[in-house]
Structures are given as C-alpha cells and as structure tokens.
Design a protein around this motif. Structure first.
Motif, PDB file in Angstrom:
ATOM      1  N   SER A  62      44.107  30.946  60.573  1.00 24.98           N
ATOM      2  CA  SER A  62      43.008  30.773  59.619  1.00 24.98           C
ATOM      3  C   SER A  62      43.018  31.860  58.550  1.00 24.98           C
ATOM      4  CB  SER A  62      41.660  30.706  60.333  1.00 24.98           C
ATOM      5  OG  SER A  62      41.444  31.893  61.034  1.00 24.98           O
ATOM      6  N   ASN A  63      43.841  32.881  58.736  1.00 26.58           N
ATOM      7  CA  ASN A  63      43.984  33.904  57.698  1.00 26.58           C
ATOM      8  C   ASN A  63      45.230  33.687  56.841  1.00 26.58           C
ATOM      9  OD1 ASN A  63      41.652  35.287  58.225  1.00 26.58           O
ATOM     10  ND2 ASN A  63      42.580  36.724  59.658  1.00 26.58           N
TER      11      ASN A  63
ATOM     12  N   GLU B  92      41.703  36.675  44.631  1.00 31.24           N
ATOM     13  CA  GLU B  92      42.346  35.479  44.108  1.00 31.24           C
ATOM     14  C   GLU B  92      41.912  34.249  44.915  1.00 31.24           C
ATOM     15  OE1 GLU B  92      46.456  36.000  45.078  1.00 31.24           O
ATOM     16  OE2 GLU B  92      47.049  34.049  44.315  1.00 31.24           O
ATOM     17  N   TYR B  93      41.622  33.167  44.239  1.00 33.81           N
ATOM     18  CA  TYR B  93      41.285  31.917  44.931  1.00 33.81           C
ATOM     19  C   TYR B  93      42.578  31.191  45.299  1.00 33.81           C
ATOM     20  CZ  TYR B  93      39.759  27.104  45.549  1.00 33.81           C
ATOM     21  OH  TYR B  93      39.557  25.842  46.042  1.00 33.81           O
ATOM     22  N   VAL B  94      42.702  30.864  46.567  1.00 38.14           N
ATOM     23  CA  VAL B  94      43.906  30.159  47.035  1.00 38.14           C
ATOM     24  C   VAL B  94      43.465  28.714  47.332  1.00 38.14           C
ATOM     25  CG1 VAL B  94      45.841  30.228  48.652  1.00 38.14           C
ATOM     26  CG2 VAL B  94      44.692  32.346  48.031  1.00 38.14           C
TER      27      VAL B  94
ATOM     28  N   LYS C 258      46.673  35.448  61.936  1.00 37.03           N
ATOM     29  CA  LYS C 258      46.317  34.200  62.632  1.00 37.03           C
ATOM     30  C   LYS C 258      46.294  33.079  61.609  1.00 37.03           C
ATOM     31  CE  LYS C 258      41.337  35.120  62.386  1.00 37.03           C
ATOM     32  NZ  LYS C 258      40.077  35.132  63.110  1.00 37.03           N
TER      33      LYS C 258
ATOM     34  N   GLN D 272      33.746  30.165  56.182  1.00 34.92           N
ATOM     35  CA  GLN D 272      32.771  30.950  56.936  1.00 34.92           C
ATOM     36  C   GLN D 272      33.532  31.723  57.996  1.00 34.92           C
ATOM     37  OE1 GLN D 272      29.006  30.883  56.920  1.00 34.92           O
ATOM     38  NE2 GLN D 272      29.610  32.744  58.022  1.00 34.92           N
ATOM     39  N   GLY D 273      33.379  33.013  57.988  1.00 38.76           N
ATOM     40  CA  GLY D 273      34.040  33.815  59.010  1.00 38.76           C
ATOM     41  C   GLY D 273      33.031  34.642  59.770  1.00 38.76           C
TER      42      GLY D 273
ATOM     43  N   GLY E  77      31.198  37.043  57.275  1.00 35.09           N
ATOM     44  CA  GLY E  77      30.499  36.581  56.087  1.00 35.09           C
ATOM     45  C   GLY E  77      30.915  35.199  55.641  1.00 35.09           C
TER      46      GLY E  77
ATOM     47  N   LYS F 118      33.265  40.206  64.990  1.00 33.36           N
ATOM     48  CA  LYS F 118      34.194  40.806  64.050  1.00 33.36           C
ATOM     49  C   LYS F 118      33.577  42.138  63.708  1.00 33.36           C
ATOM     50  CE  LYS F 118      36.152  40.137  59.597  1.00 33.36           C
ATOM     51  NZ  LYS F 118      36.089  39.405  58.385  1.00 33.36           N
TER      52      LYS F 118
ATOM     53  N   ARG G  99      36.995  36.991  67.587  1.00 30.57           N
ATOM     54  CA  ARG G  99      37.510  38.261  67.121  1.00 30.57           C
ATOM     55  C   ARG G  99      36.724  39.297  67.873  1.00 30.57           C
ATOM     56  NH1 ARG G  99      37.696  39.054  60.804  1.00 30.57           N
ATOM     57  NH2 ARG G  99      39.544  40.273  61.086  1.00 30.57           N
TER      58      ARG G  99
ATOM     59  N   LYS H 224      33.921  36.870  48.795  1.00 36.29           N
ATOM     60  CA  LYS H 224      33.565  37.009  50.212  1.00 36.29           C
ATOM     61  C   LYS H 224      32.255  37.790  50.287  1.00 36.29           C
ATOM     62  CE  LYS H 224      35.768  38.469  54.497  1.00 36.29           C
ATOM     63  NZ  LYS H 224      37.042  38.873  55.066  1.00 36.29           N
TER      64      LYS H 224
ATOM     65  N   VAL I  71      46.932  37.839  49.305  1.00 33.28           N
ATOM     66  CA  VAL I  71      45.912  37.499  48.296  1.00 33.28           C
ATOM     67  C   VAL I  71      45.675  38.695  47.377  1.00 33.28           C
ATOM     68  CG1 VAL I  71      44.609  35.688  49.514  1.00 33.28           C
ATOM     69  CG2 VAL I  71      43.982  38.072  49.815  1.00 33.28           C
TER      70      VAL I  71
ATOM     71  N   ALA J  21      37.807  33.841  44.790  1.00 37.58           N
ATOM     72  CA  ALA J  21      37.081  33.639  46.052  1.00 37.58           C
ATOM     73  C   ALA J  21      36.197  34.865  46.232  1.00 37.58           C
ATOM     74  CB  ALA J  21      38.062  33.510  47.206  1.00 37.58           C
TER      75      ALA J  21
ATOM     76  N   ASP K 140      45.163  41.237  62.193  1.00 43.70           N
ATOM     77  CA  ASP K 140      44.481  39.962  62.424  1.00 43.70           C
ATOM     78  C   ASP K 140      45.305  38.805  61.862  1.00 43.70           C
ATOM     79  OD1 ASP K 140      42.478  38.584  63.665  1.00 43.70           O
ATOM     80  OD2 ASP K 140      41.058  38.755  62.017  1.00 43.70           O
TER      81      ASP K 140
ATOM     82  N   ILE L 134      33.378  27.836  50.546  1.00 46.95           N
ATOM     83  CA  ILE L 134      34.696  27.351  50.972  1.00 46.95           C
ATOM     84  C   ILE L 134      35.105  27.852  52.346  1.00 46.95           C
ATOM     85  CG2 ILE L 134      35.700  26.861  48.697  1.00 46.95           C
ATOM     86  CD1 ILE L 134      36.937  29.662  48.761  1.00 46.95           C
TER      87      ILE L 134
HETATM   88  N1  LIG Z   1      40.951  33.828  48.774  1.00 48.54           N
HETATM   89  C1  LIG Z   1      40.562  32.695  49.319  1.00 48.54           C
HETATM   90  N2  LIG Z   1      40.806  31.514  48.730  1.00 48.54           N
HETATM   91  C2  LIG Z   1      40.414  30.352  49.300  1.00 48.54           C
HETATM   92  N3  LIG Z   1      39.798  30.265  50.503  1.00 48.54           N
HETATM   93  C3  LIG Z   1      39.533  31.401  51.160  1.00 48.54           C
HETATM   94  C4  LIG Z   1      39.889  32.676  50.613  1.00 48.54           C
HETATM   95  N4  LIG Z   1      39.520  33.627  51.491  1.00 48.54           N
HETATM   96  C5  LIG Z   1      38.974  32.985  52.537  1.00 48.54           C
HETATM   97  N5  LIG Z   1      38.959  31.659  52.353  1.00 48.54           N
HETATM   98  C6  LIG Z   1      38.452  30.643  53.298  1.00 48.54           C
HETATM   99  O1  LIG Z   1      37.392  31.198  54.057  1.00 48.54           O
HETATM  100  C7  LIG Z   1      37.741  31.237  55.456  1.00 48.54           C
HETATM  101  C8  LIG Z   1      37.125  32.468  56.118  1.00 48.54           C
HETATM  102  O2  LIG Z   1      37.510  33.592  55.375  1.00 48.54           O
HETATM  103  P1  LIG Z   1      37.732  35.048  55.966  1.00 48.54           P
HETATM  104  O3  LIG Z   1      38.879  34.982  56.892  1.00 48.54           O
HETATM  105  O4  LIG Z   1      37.851  35.956  54.827  1.00 48.54           O
HETATM  106  O5  LIG Z   1      36.416  35.355  56.710  1.00 48.54           O
HETATM  107  P2  LIG Z   1      36.323  36.269  57.965  1.00 48.54           P
HETATM  108  O6  LIG Z   1      34.919  36.645  58.097  1.00 48.54           O
HETATM  109  O7  LIG Z   1      37.320  37.339  57.857  1.00 48.54           O
HETATM  110  O8  LIG Z   1      36.786  35.238  59.102  1.00 48.54           O
HETATM  111  P3  LIG Z   1      37.129  35.535  60.606  1.00 48.54           P
HETATM  112  O9  LIG Z   1      36.203  36.568  61.061  1.00 48.54           O
HETATM  113  O10 LIG Z   1      36.912  34.219  61.312  1.00 48.54           O
HETATM  114  O11 LIG Z   1      38.569  35.939  60.587  1.00 48.54           O
HETATM  115  C9  LIG Z   1      39.274  31.200  55.461  1.00 48.54           C
HETATM  116  O12 LIG Z   1      39.789  30.688  56.680  1.00 48.54           O
HETATM  117  C10 LIG Z   1      39.557  30.292  54.283  1.00 48.54           C
HETATM  118  O13 LIG Z   1      39.457  28.928  54.651  1.00 48.54           O
END
Ligand SMILES: Nc1ncnc2c1ncn2[C@@H]1O[C@H](COP(=O)(O)OP(=O)(O)OP(=O)(O)O)[C@@H](O)[C@H]1O
Length: 424
Positions: free
Chosen positions: A264-265, A210-212, A262, A142-143, A146, A97, A25, A162, A193, A160, A260, A140
């Motif tokens: 993983s989101n 919300e936890y998904v 993608k 890591q992005g 955070g 990011k 990112r 963050k 979410v 969830a 964003d 659950i």
């Molecule tokens: N609401 C949620 N419920 C369940 N899992 C979640 C939730 N939000 C995030 N996750 C998990 O955490 C991962 C990373 O979350 P998130 O995209 O919020 O972090 P990020 O720092 O924005 O990541 P990146 O910078 O890589 O895009 C997600 O790919 C998902 O697997």
C-alpha cells in the motif's frame, strides 16, 4: 529490559475497502514499565497469526532461554498479546502507526526553528483552495496517521496532501510528521514520491507531495479497477522498488532505512511504473553496527523477525520486507490471509514451502496464466525471495544485488516471451 507494544485501531483504507486484511503498523518499545500490561482475551486471529508468525520466522534458537528473554517477555509474545486483544475489536483493521524516536529528534526543537531548508512552506489558504477545503470528494487515501487528499495548486500542479490526524493525546504522531518531512527533503529519485512542501499551522500538520495518479499496488493486486496487473508489469514494479530502496540505502546523503516497505506504500503512475511513498517511519541507518533501537517499527507481516528480536536496525530489514513484497507480487495475496486455511495463512511461509517442494507455480496468482516464461520467472523470483526472507540479515542480499538479479530475471523473461508473441 522489558518490552511493550502499543497499538490503536485505524480506519479502513481505500486499499482495503472491506477492511478485511489491512495489516497493523506497530511499534514495540523498550521501556521499563509497560511490559506487564495484562493480556486481554485471546482473540482468535491474533493468536493464530502470531503462532504462525513465530513458527515461521523466529528460528527456534531465537526463542530459547539463552536469548535472555522469557517467552512472556519476548517481543513477539507481547505483540501477540496486543494483537489478540485488538483482534476482538469489531473492525478487522487493527494497528497503530506511531513514531517515538524521530530521525533527528525534531520534537526537541522549538517551533521557531522548524524551518526546513530546501522545502517550501505552504499557507493554509493555499492548501484549502487546492483541496476545496479538504472536500471528501478529494479524499484519495486513509492511513493510520492521517488522511490523504488530492489537490491542485494555483499553477496547476497536482499534489497529494497528507493531513495528519489531530490527536492531542498522541505526541508521537507529531514526531512522525517531522520525520517524514526531514526524510523527504533529503531524497530525490524517479521511484520515490517527490516532496513539494509542508505546513504546520493552527493544529494542522500537512505534507504536500507529488500526486501519483494510479492508486497503490495493493489495489492493483486486488483488481479493484477490474484490470489484472500483468506479470511483466509486476516485474517492472519489483525493479522500480528495488531501485528506490537501493538509492535510499546507498546513494542518498546518508543511508536511509524506509522501515515500511509494503504494497500500500507502492504508488503507481498511469504506465504502472512505481514510486515508493510514506516516510513516516524512515530512519537514518545507524553508523554503529551494535546500535540498539529503542523502537521497533513496521507493519505486521512485513517486519524483519531479526529486527523484532534484537532491536538492531539495518538496511537488511528493508530487504526482508522487499522479499515479502516479491511473494505478494507473485501470489497476489496479502502477507497475512486470516481467512485462509492455517497452512496458507502466512503467505511467505506457504509460498516458500511450495517453492522448496518444487510446486512454486501452484502459488501463482490465479488471475495470471502460467506460461513457460512466467514459470521460469516465478522460480527465480522465489529463489530471490527466499534469500531476502533469510532469518538473519547476514544471509540476505543487499538491495543493489536484488536489483541486479531482477534485471537478469526480466531479461530471461523477455527472451522467452518475445518469440512466443512473435509467433502468435
Ligand atoms: N502521493 C500520493 N499520490 C496518490 N495517492 C497517495 C499518495 N500518498 C498516499 N496516497 C494514497 O493514500 C493511501 C494512504 O497513504 P499513506 O500511506 O501516506 O498513509 P499512512 O497513514 O502512512 O498509511 P499507513 O499507516 O496505513 O501506512 C495510500 O495507500 C495511497 O492509496
């Protein structure tokens, strides 16, 4: 005006256990000074990726001198330099990011007026209890910005949490936190979410949503739970995402650009219906079409090349990323596949070339069996993807149009599938 690219490494995420293909990112800024950063060594992956990226997506005329940027000052060149230098890091996950310009410039507010109407402020003990004090067992995801924890509130609600990285040197992280909160509290849709609240206290910045429960789309395409994501579910997911983005673009109080989109989101429920997450980069759509952003943000491989070139943000940048996602759903591949042969490395280019040559089905995820119904749907999905991936925004469909086309693809698919399964 010169361009700069900033980036930092990020830890391997749950969606990329081997750290092998997570995309960076990044943000590209218009600043007066930082473009003259020396190029570090030419990390092989950075150069090959960018060469492919540029040759695929930046049309030749856009790279010509009349665009008033030399090749060196072109954002993609700067990006190339940054990625090249980061490509030499031992970890294969590279990226940043960062958010510099928040939607509402929350950094300019004092801490006293940081109450956000309509959102709940949680207390730290509440969240510590919910996450068993941020126990690693509850982690659950890591992005780049955070770590995400699962938690259970006192009333039993699963959430969830963050938890923003604590980085005193990176003032931009804080802006991304407030940006995400202020976007989340404006929106409400089945395929986004749901926001529960936030907390900023004693160096902690937490967003509670919300936890998904069923992981993210990338994990499912990688079959990390050993189950292949069926084609019909992939179609439903594409439709859910199209609905979510259509809502953001057209129905929320003020159009929001996610920036964003993608795999993983895209988070999945137990029935594999999708919810779009992560609003750290979201931005209100500019009201003035000539508006020039000071920051280009997104994830490599998904980023609209026209936005990268012109700095003009528009809803159609999300449409471009959605086109990349469609190709990802069909092929199962990541947008950039550094370990593949050079002609297959940029997945959209490889897939679209095969489609144009009449070989679309050869790009189908090898985990799926090519039935007549899938053959037809793939052709139509690629026709749509090709439009979404148009180099200029005026040739891309609106997100609402994408949703309509997807409904008709689903209808045709079902009509072909049902008689076959009835016969069986
Ligand atoms: N609401 C949620 N419920 C369940 N899992 C979640 C939730 N939000 C995030 N996750 C998990 O955490 C991962 C990373 O979350 P998130 O995209 O919020 O972090 P990020 O720092 O924005 O990541 P990146 O910078 O890589 O895009 C997600 O790919 C998902 O697997």
């Amino acid at each position: 005006m010169m361009k700069s690219v900033s980036g930092t490494g990020s830890a391997g995420s749950r969606s990329d256990p081997g750290g092998s293909g997570e995309l960076s990112r990044f943000s590209v800024a218009t600043t007066a000074s930082s473009a003259s950063q020396p190029s570090a060594n030419g990390g092989a992956r950075g150069i090959s990726f960018l060469d492919a990226f540029r040759s695929c997506f930046v049309p030749p005329e856009a790279r010509s001198p009349e665009n008033s940027m030399s090749d060196e000052s072109h954002p993609s060149h700067q990006l190339s330099q940054s990625l090249s230098s980061q490509g030499s890091n031992s970890g294969s996950v590279f990226g940043s990011k960062r958010s510099i310009k928040g939607m509402y410039s929350p950094m300019h507010r004092s801490s006293l007026d940081r109450e956000i109407p309509g959102s709940t402020k949680f207390s730290l003990p509440q969240i510590q209890k919910a996450t068993k004090n941020f126990s690693p067992n509850f982690k659950i995801g890591q992005g780049g910005s955070g770590t995400v924890y699962k938690g259970q509130l006192a009333d039993g609600t699963l959430v969830a949490v963050k938890r923003a990285k604590k980085n005193v040197y990176d003032k931009y992280m804080g802006r991304e936190f407030w940006n995400e909160i202020e976007t989340l509290q404006r929106i409400e849709h089945l395929n986004l979410v749901r926001f529960h609240g936030y907390l900023e206290f004693g160096g902690e910045q937490l967003i509670i949503v919300e936890y998904v429960p069923n992981g993210n789309l990338r994990e499912h395409l990688d079959c990390i739970n050993g189950k292949i994501l069926e084609f019909s579910l992939r179609l439903e997911i594409a439709i859910d995402v199209a609905h979510a983005i259509t809502y953001l673009h057209t129905y929320s109080d003020h159009p929001v650009i996610h920036r964003d989109i993608k795999s993983s989101n895209i988070l999945l429920m137990n029935n594999c219906r999708a919810k779009v997450a992560d609003f750290g980069f979201a931005k209100l759509a500019p009201t003035d079409s000539s508006h020039i952003s000071t920051q280009v943000k997104g994830t490599a491989g998904y980023l609209d090349p026209e936005y990268l070139r012109t700095y003009q943000l528009n809803e159609k940048s999300d449409v471009y990323s959605f086109g990349v996602l469609l190709v990802e759903l069909v092929t199962g591949r990541r947008p950039i596949e550094p370990k593949k042969a050079i002609i297959e490395r940029v997945t959209t280019k490889w897939a679209m070339e095969n489609f144009v040559e009449g070989n679309a089905i050869q790009t189908l995820d090898p985990n799926l069996e090519a039935t007549d119904a899938i053959n037809l749907a793939v052709e139509k999905l690629y026709e749509l993807a090709l439009q979404c991936l148009a180099p200029t925004k005026r040739n891309r469909p609106s997100m609402k149009r994408c949703a309509e086309i997807l409904w008709s693809i689903r209808k045709d698919y079902r009509e072909l599938v049902v008689p076959t399964s009835a016969m069986n």
